[in-house]
Design a protein around this motif. Sequence first.
Motif, PDB file in Angstrom:
ATOM      1  N   LEU A 141       0.874  -1.167   0.000  1.00 26.49           N
ATOM      2  CA  LEU A 141       0.000   0.000   0.000  1.00 26.49           C
ATOM      3  C   LEU A 141       0.910   1.214   0.000  1.00 26.49           C
ATOM      4  CD1 LEU A 141      -2.446  -1.173   2.806  1.00 26.49           C
ATOM      5  CD2 LEU A 141      -3.000  -1.030   0.372  1.00 26.49           C
ATOM      6  N   ALA A 142       0.652   2.173  -0.859  1.00 24.62           N
ATOM      7  CA  ALA A 142       1.556   3.315  -0.964  1.00 24.62           C
ATOM      8  C   ALA A 142       0.786   4.594  -1.242  1.00 24.62           C
ATOM      9  CB  ALA A 142       2.590   3.074  -2.067  1.00 24.62           C
ATOM     10  N   CYS A 143       1.294   5.685  -0.669  1.00 35.17           N
ATOM     11  CA  CYS A 143       0.744   7.011  -0.926  1.00 35.17           C
ATOM     12  C   CYS A 143       1.866   8.022  -0.733  1.00 35.17           C
ATOM     13  CB  CYS A 143      -0.436   7.320   0.006  1.00 35.17           C
ATOM     14  SG  CYS A 143      -0.007   7.370   1.757  1.00 35.17           S
ATOM     15  N   GLU A 144       1.607   9.254  -1.101  1.00 37.35           N
ATOM     16  CA  GLU A 144       2.610  10.309  -0.949  1.00 37.35           C
ATOM     17  C   GLU A 144       2.345  11.071   0.329  1.00 37.35           C
ATOM     18  OE1 GLU A 144       3.055  14.184  -3.427  1.00 37.35           O
ATOM     19  OE2 GLU A 144       4.300  12.668  -4.426  1.00 37.35           O
ATOM     20  N   ASP A 145       3.405  11.303   1.118  1.00 36.57           N
ATOM     21  CA  ASP A 145       3.281  12.096   2.336  1.00 36.57           C
ATOM     22  C   ASP A 145       3.299  13.579   2.004  1.00 36.57           C
ATOM     23  OD1 ASP A 145       2.851  10.330   4.338  1.00 36.57           O
ATOM     24  OD2 ASP A 145       4.887  10.320   5.128  1.00 36.57           O
ATOM     25  N   ALA A 146       3.013  14.388   3.018  1.00 36.09           N
ATOM     26  CA  ALA A 146       2.964  15.837   2.815  1.00 36.09           C
ATOM     27  C   ALA A 146       4.308  16.398   2.365  1.00 36.09           C
ATOM     28  CB  ALA A 146       2.512  16.525   4.103  1.00 36.09           C
ATOM     29  N   ASP A 147       5.412  15.766   2.790  1.00 40.44           N
ATOM     30  CA  ASP A 147       6.738  16.258   2.415  1.00 40.44           C
ATOM     31  C   ASP A 147       7.215  15.695   1.080  1.00 40.44           C
ATOM     32  OD1 ASP A 147       7.231  13.643   3.081  1.00 40.44           O
ATOM     33  OD2 ASP A 147       8.707  14.073   4.653  1.00 40.44           O
ATOM     34  N   GLY A 148       6.352  14.963   0.373  1.00 44.43           N
ATOM     35  CA  GLY A 148       6.717  14.412  -0.925  1.00 44.43           C
ATOM     36  C   GLY A 148       7.323  13.029  -0.879  1.00 44.43           C
ATOM     37  N   ALA A 149       7.609  12.522   0.315  1.00 43.37           N
ATOM     38  CA  ALA A 149       8.152  11.167   0.440  1.00 43.37           C
ATOM     39  C   ALA A 149       7.074  10.141   0.096  1.00 43.37           C
ATOM     40  CB  ALA A 149       8.677  10.925   1.848  1.00 43.37           C
ATOM     41  N   LEU A 150       7.517   8.977  -0.328  1.00 42.47           N
ATOM     42  CA  LEU A 150       6.612   7.876  -0.651  1.00 42.47           C
ATOM     43  C   LEU A 150       6.486   6.985   0.583  1.00 42.47           C
ATOM     44  CD1 LEU A 150       5.049   6.521  -3.037  1.00 42.47           C
ATOM     45  CD2 LEU A 150       7.095   5.125  -3.385  1.00 42.47           C
ATOM     46  N   LEU A 151       5.299   6.925   1.163  1.00 41.47           N
ATOM     47  CA  LEU A 151       5.035   6.074   2.320  1.00 41.47           C
ATOM     48  C   LEU A 151       4.544   4.727   1.824  1.00 41.47           C
ATOM     49  CD1 LEU A 151       4.612   5.594   5.391  1.00 41.47           C
ATOM     50  CD2 LEU A 151       2.306   6.539   5.093  1.00 41.47           C
ATOM     51  N   THR A 152       5.200   3.647   2.237  1.00 40.27           N
ATOM     52  CA  THR A 152       4.822   2.315   1.784  1.00 40.27           C
ATOM     53  C   THR A 152       4.600   1.384   2.969  1.00 40.27           C
ATOM     54  OG1 THR A 152       7.116   1.513   1.609  1.00 40.27           O
ATOM     55  CG2 THR A 152       6.179   2.591  -0.321  1.00 40.27           C
ATOM     56  N   VAL A 153       3.519   0.627   2.889  1.00 38.82           N
ATOM     57  CA  VAL A 153       3.202  -0.437   3.849  1.00 38.82           C
ATOM     58  C   VAL A 153       3.303  -1.742   3.071  1.00 38.82           C
ATOM     59  CG1 VAL A 153       1.452  -1.406   5.374  1.00 38.82           C
ATOM     60  CG2 VAL A 153       1.657   1.086   5.126  1.00 38.82           C
ATOM     61  N   ASN A 154       4.290  -2.569   3.413  1.00 38.63           N
ATOM     62  CA  ASN A 154       4.623  -3.744   2.609  1.00 38.63           C
ATOM     63  C   ASN A 154       4.322  -5.025   3.378  1.00 38.63           C
ATOM     64  OD1 ASN A 154       6.200  -2.124   0.478  1.00 38.63           O
ATOM     65  ND2 ASN A 154       7.192  -1.551   2.396  1.00 38.63           N
ATOM     66  N   LEU A 155       3.514  -5.876   2.776  1.00 37.70           N
ATOM     67  CA  LEU A 155       3.156  -7.164   3.365  1.00 37.70           C
ATOM     68  C   LEU A 155       3.812  -8.264   2.538  1.00 37.70           C
ATOM     69  CD1 LEU A 155      -0.667  -6.528   3.881  1.00 37.70           C
ATOM     70  CD2 LEU A 155       1.216  -5.962   5.429  1.00 37.70           C
TER      71      LEU A 155
END
Length: 265
Positions: A141-155
């Motif tokens: 699962l991935a989305c962009e954070d407010a600072d432009g970083a890519l937040l990923t939740v990996n299973l």
Amino acid sequence: MDIRLLDALTADAGAGLRVEPGAAAALAGLIGCIGDEAFGQRGLEQLARLMPLGWWTVYRIFDDAPPQLHFGGCLHEQDCVADAFGAYRDGLWRRDRALAGVREGIARGGAVLAHMHALELAPEHRRRVFERHGLSERLSLACEDADGALLTVNLYRHETQRAFSDDERDALHAIGPLVLGCVRRQLALRPQPLPVLDAFAALTRREREVCERLLRGWTHDGIAADLGLSPATVKTYRDRAFERLGIHQRHELFALALGRGVQRP
């Protein structure tokens, strides 16, 4: 690789959402873990109520700096999360074949669910992370954070487990925005920055300074310029520190900094 757009991440995401009982139980359990210092392990245990899992990791990827691991967990006897992420952070992230597709999907829809099999990875990535630790697949699962970083939740699914089914992917897709919301809330409460080397009392001051910068992803030339040393001297301090610590590679240093044992073949 399969990439699916998620519903928009909004404050009322999930309002009126209907999910199957297993997904609802997993989500409720994950929400109950928010704020817990052991969120990494407990959160994984809750998501495993939805589907069999081996590991999970939550990290952010930046355009101009190495990724940062916030937490992870493992349901197998041998916990190699830190060792695997250390290898990923040591350059494999630049060759992660999923990232371009994930970023493209996020640009179109705001958040995505990506499914990748080990055979789709670049050979070095597959060998150093998936084959080394017996992993077969990754759902992210991935989305962009407010600072432009890519937040990923990996299973991750272990090779001893069956492949992810269509029903499992559909269930995760349904609650994906809420899982990302839980992770964001946990990070807001307990950001868990990269640990420093307080435990490595045996190192000299220069050795510590070099190792701390290696953990931040600096090159030898960058460390040399920052500390007023030659690159050759930086390598000497690095080699001395690694010898004292009983390690040989940068990803092993990262594993030690996380307080995990270094896993060897």
